[in-house]
Scaffold this motif. Structure first.
Motif, PDB file in Angstrom:
ATOM      1  N   GLY A  15       0.804  -1.226   0.000  1.00  0.00           N
ATOM      2  CA  GLY A  15       0.000   0.000   0.000  1.00  0.00           C
ATOM      3  C   GLY A  15       0.831   1.266   0.000  1.00  0.00           C
ATOM      4  O   GLY A  15       0.872   1.988   0.996  1.00  0.00           O
ATOM      5  N   SER A  16       1.451   1.538  -1.128  1.00  0.00           N
ATOM      6  CA  SER A  16       2.257   2.753  -1.300  1.00  0.00           C
ATOM      7  C   SER A  16       1.705   3.544  -2.473  1.00  0.00           C
ATOM      8  O   SER A  16       1.115   2.977  -3.394  1.00  0.00           O
ATOM      9  N   PHE A  47      -4.869   1.613  -3.482  1.00  0.00           N
ATOM     10  CA  PHE A  47      -4.060   2.430  -4.402  1.00  0.00           C
ATOM     11  C   PHE A  47      -4.226   1.994  -5.853  1.00  0.00           C
ATOM     12  O   PHE A  47      -4.106   2.786  -6.759  1.00  0.00           O
ATOM     13  N   THR A  93       6.288  -1.474   1.595  1.00  0.00           N
ATOM     14  CA  THR A  93       6.083  -0.367   2.550  1.00  0.00           C
ATOM     15  C   THR A  93       6.892  -0.568   3.833  1.00  0.00           C
ATOM     16  O   THR A  93       7.357  -1.678   4.127  1.00  0.00           O
ATOM     17  N   THR A  96       5.176  -3.332   5.892  1.00  0.00           N
ATOM     18  CA  THR A  96       5.451  -4.718   5.475  1.00  0.00           C
ATOM     19  C   THR A  96       6.903  -5.087   5.759  1.00  0.00           C
ATOM     20  O   THR A  96       7.195  -6.208   6.176  1.00  0.00           O
ATOM     21  N   LYS A  99       7.009  -6.093   9.281  1.00  0.00           N
ATOM     22  CA  LYS A  99       6.411  -7.425   9.494  1.00  0.00           C
ATOM     23  C   LYS A  99       7.364  -8.530   9.042  1.00  0.00           C
ATOM     24  O   LYS A  99       7.543  -9.537   9.729  1.00  0.00           O
ATOM     25  N   MET A 126       8.887   4.974   0.183  1.00  0.00           N
ATOM     26  CA  MET A 126       8.171   5.655   1.268  1.00  0.00           C
ATOM     27  C   MET A 126       8.701   7.066   1.412  1.00  0.00           C
ATOM     28  O   MET A 126       9.684   7.439   0.749  1.00  0.00           O
TER      29      MET A 126
HETATM   30  C1  FMN Z   1      -1.850   8.327   0.434  1.00  0.00           C
HETATM   31  C2  FMN Z   1      -0.987   7.361   1.186  1.00  0.00           C
HETATM   32  C3  FMN Z   1       0.226   7.025   0.673  1.00  0.00           C
HETATM   33  C4  FMN Z   1       1.068   6.129   1.368  1.00  0.00           C
HETATM   34  N1  FMN Z   1       2.276   5.820   0.825  1.00  0.00           N
HETATM   35  C5  FMN Z   1       3.114   4.996   1.505  1.00  0.00           C
HETATM   36  C6  FMN Z   1       4.401   4.693   0.967  1.00  0.00           C
HETATM   37  O1  FMN Z   1       4.791   5.129  -0.117  1.00  0.00           O
HETATM   38  N2  FMN Z   1       5.207   3.882   1.686  1.00  0.00           N
HETATM   39  C7  FMN Z   1       4.825   3.357   2.897  1.00  0.00           C
HETATM   40  O2  FMN Z   1       5.624   2.659   3.509  1.00  0.00           O
HETATM   41  N3  FMN Z   1       3.595   3.616   3.410  1.00  0.00           N
HETATM   42  C8  FMN Z   1       2.743   4.411   2.740  1.00  0.00           C
HETATM   43  N4  FMN Z   1       1.492   4.692   3.264  1.00  0.00           N
HETATM   44  C9  FMN Z   1       1.076   4.034   4.517  1.00  0.00           C
HETATM   45  C10 FMN Z   1       0.683   2.573   4.250  1.00  0.00           C
HETATM   46  O3  FMN Z   1      -0.359   2.515   3.275  1.00  0.00           O
HETATM   47  C11 FMN Z   1       0.221   1.914   5.554  1.00  0.00           C
HETATM   48  O4  FMN Z   1       1.324   1.822   6.431  1.00  0.00           O
HETATM   49  C12 FMN Z   1      -0.357   0.546   5.322  1.00  0.00           C
HETATM   50  O5  FMN Z   1      -0.717  -0.018   6.560  1.00  0.00           O
HETATM   51  C13 FMN Z   1       0.626  -0.382   4.633  1.00  0.00           C
HETATM   52  O6  FMN Z   1       0.063  -1.664   4.509  1.00  0.00           O
HETATM   53  P1  FMN Z   1       0.813  -2.834   3.750  1.00  0.00           P
HETATM   54  O7  FMN Z   1       2.246  -2.787   4.109  1.00  0.00           O
HETATM   55  O8  FMN Z   1       0.143  -4.078   4.243  1.00  0.00           O
HETATM   56  O9  FMN Z   1       0.587  -2.646   2.276  1.00  0.00           O
HETATM   57  C14 FMN Z   1       0.631   5.569   2.580  1.00  0.00           C
HETATM   58  C15 FMN Z   1      -0.626   5.914   3.076  1.00  0.00           C
HETATM   59  C16 FMN Z   1      -1.413   6.794   2.397  1.00  0.00           C
HETATM   60  C17 FMN Z   1      -2.763   7.145   2.972  1.00  0.00           C
END
Ligand code: FMN
Length: 404
Positions: A15-16, A47, A93, A96, A99, A126
């Motif tokens: 989720g980036s 996203f 991210t 992750t 984790k 990020m």
């Molecule tokens: C608009 C937006 C952009 C984001 N971009 C990033 C990013 O580029 N890198 C990152 O580590 N987290 C980013 N985040 C936070 C992650 O989406 C958040 O930590 C999420 O829990 C990650 O879940 P995952 O690692 O399971 O995909 C962003 C959040 C939002 C709302």
């Protein structure tokens, strides 16, 4: 040469804000004739739509750990982990990364990584503050120690409006990395047997106390991980440290310098390359009572321990060197290069790696190191910039390969 052709690759997407780039990466991997399966975290679906990936890959996208309609036996994460030649998570991210560093398996992607038998490549993306946060830095270091390959993010303008390190590299850069990866750049030690020593030694002075030093073992563990990632068979002999054994490395724990020597004597004939990073104690206590020495056993508020010299390990192993390459490490605080050159000659080493703990970010306990490699052939010096210990280890093996 296209080394990606025919490879089975799992593309992980987190989720980036950079998740849209994964769609382009998927297209390029397919164009290079890779067979790709896409795995997303539930956050990634905020996203980019899973439909984009299923349409492009013409295959189902794996995201739900517990899908309502399951068409398989139910252990897809295991099946996929066995299927792949490699997995790349781009973007990965901070969450992750954390984790994965701690073995948390709370969604399909993180569970799959634990079941993965193939190499893992991650491309962090990020905001700059998230990337340089000590938690993220230490989680990435932990993964690298374990043999995970990291494509470093680039510097530049970030989605947040800030500027700094954290941008996902362009798809062309990631493709080049994957091509080099499969080409075998990282497998150029295949067939070689590498013996590594790491950490401090502990020399007891009574039943409960010991003399030791500040070596954390991180440099040696990075050397072992880099050698294993490049295809070598690796044995690691380590003093007492709190580090995880890198993937595909066989480890033996020792305590004292004499135990280190005995373990080396047992293993030296087996190896092609010996890299001695351990900070071995030069001296040990002459007498070691098997009880705790009491404070009042010493008179006049002064205590002394009589020390005797330990075996000079490299000198003792020299007659068994043969065609093996011996690489030593030197930690010097004064006359750094001259002292290292003296050690290089007196111990007949093929190369010596010198670090100076007075340079900030180098030496004991740090994640980074700044070293000079001096070649035993002509005493030529290679000064490396400040790098992660894993990158330093990689450069040492680049150098070792030029010696063969
Ligand atoms: C608009 C937006 C952009 C984001 N971009 C990033 C990013 O580029 N890198 C990152 O580590 N987290 C980013 N985040 C936070 C992650 O989406 C958040 O930590 C999420 O829990 C990650 O879940 P995952 O690692 O399971 O995909 C962003 C959040 C939002 C709302």
């Amino acid at each position: 040469m296209n080394s990606i052709s025919g490879k089975k690759i799992i593309l992980g997407v987190c989720g980036s804000i950079a998740a849209y780039k994964s769609a382009f990466l998927l297209r390029e991997l397919q164009r290079a004739d890779a067979e790709v399966r896409v795995v997303m975290t539930p956050s990634a679906a905020n996203f980019i739509a899973p439909l984009t990936f299923s349409a492009l890959s013409r295959s189902q996208v794996y995201m739900d750990m517990f899908p309502e309609k399951s068409t398989s036996m139910g252990t897809w994460h295991i099946d996929l982990g066995l299927w792949a030649d490699a997995m790349i998570i781009a973007p990965v991210t901070a969450s992750t990364i954390a984790k994965l560093a701690h073995g948390i398996a709370d969604n399909f992607l993180t569970s799959l990584v634990l079941a993965l038998r193939a190499p893992l490549v991650i491309a962090p993306a990020m905001d700059v503050d998230m990337f340089v946060h000590p938690a993220t830095a230490s989680n990435i270091a932990k993964l690298m120690e374990r043999g995970v390959h990291v494509i470093q993010p680039e510097e530049g303008e970030l989605a947040s409006g800030l500027s700094g390190k954290g941008r996902l590299p362009e798809v062309d850069t990631i493709m080049k990395y994957m091509n080099d990866f499969f080409l075998g750049y990282h497998r150029d030690l295949a067939g070689k047997k590498v013996l590594v020593t790491a950490g401090p030694t502990q020399e007891p002075i009574d039943a409960v106390r010991f003399i030791s030093n500040r070596s954390s073992g991180k440099m040696g563990f990075a050397v072992a991980a880099a050698a294993a990632n490049r295809g070598a068979e690796v044995r690691l002999i380590t003093g007492p440290v709190g580090l995880e054994t890198p993937q595909n490395v066989s480890r033996e724990n020792v305590g004292t310098a004499e135990e280190m020597f005995t373990a080396l004597e047992r293993n030296v004939d087996w190896c092609d390359v010996l890299v001695m990073t351990a900070a071995v104690s030069d001296y040990r206590a002459e007498n070691i009572p098997d009880r705790k020495i009491k404070k009042d056993e010493f008179a006049g508020g002064k205590a002394s321990v009589s020390l005797v010299e330990n075996t000079d390990i490299l000198k003792a192993l020299a007659p068994r060197k043969g065609n093996r390459l011996f690489v030593g490490f030197a930690l010097e605080t004064d006359n750094v290069i001259d002292n290292a050159k003296r050690k290089l000659k007196s111990k007949s080493l093929d190369a010596i790696v010198v670090n100076n703990p007075r340079v900030e970010g180098a030496g004991f306990g740090t994640e980074t190191n700044k070293v000079t490699i001096i070649s035993g052939r002509d005493e030529s010096q290679t000064d490396l910039p400040m790098l992660s210990k894993y990158e330093v280890a990689d450069r040492i093996f680049d150098h070792i390969l030029t010696l063969h």
